[in-house]
Design an enzyme around this catalytic site. Sequence first.
Site: not given
Length: 297
Positions: A104, A139
């Site tokens: 998303h 990340h």
Amino acid sequence: MRKEVIADYFKGLQDSICRGIEAVDGGSRFKEDNWKRKEGGGGRSRVIVNGNILEKAGVNFSAVFGPLHPKMVKSLDIKEEVDFFATGVSIVMHPINPWVPIIHMNVRYFELSNGEHWFGGGIDLTPHIIIPEQAKWFHEQIKAVCDRFDKTYYPKYKTWADDYFFNTHREETRGIGGIFFDYIKAKTLEEKLANFEFVKAVGEAFVPIYRHLMEENAIRPFGEAEKAFQLLRRGRYVEFNLVHDRGTKFGLETNGRTESILMSLPPLASWDYMHDYSDYPLGLETQKLLVKGVDWV
């Protein structure tokens, strides 16, 4: 910097992301639905279905304006009557293969006629089955984007994402998080330009990041156990979007365009009463990682 410049950039971002994702999927193309908002403005909703990799995915652009809805007036604690302008791109992708994660992203700009303005957005990942090395890689990519602008951004916005993308009724995170930021305001034009550059960098990181995850995982074999667990994880995604997500709730409560708002939901999901995770050990390992504060990097 005029708001039209920001809207034009977001429109171009939608184009480039759609081209990039179509090239990786290779099996289907986005269909566009142009719509107008009777109060002012409109958008372009683009959805791809039944591709080689993607079962359903949407890349939406909007630029809307008009009187600020009373619910928004109350939430922003504004004492005067004002008009608003809002523009942005919102993306959710649901893959076929359970090893490919849901992703998303949202980048947006909001402006009021009283002179207030701010940026918001973020990008987060929801693997059906968490692969720790890929979570770490994701990340690292997001941190690299943040660090180009301010070393404090990643830890601050990662914590915000952990807190925001959290199913409080389940006491579990929606996925492995990412970054989330909102109400990023500026006192000078220079600050506003810098904030816009950061938002642009987040948006332009989407295709390289998801292309890698699609190509890495779409070829992995899967069976009934993986598919069943994918549907359960999609169910948790639906729960968050309908119960907790501020954007979804606000859009539905303020007569937003329902089809575009609910584009984020998967085509299929399931709920299993008192699910026994011991039946699928990889699923149990994933559940253990759905907690706040995991230091992936």
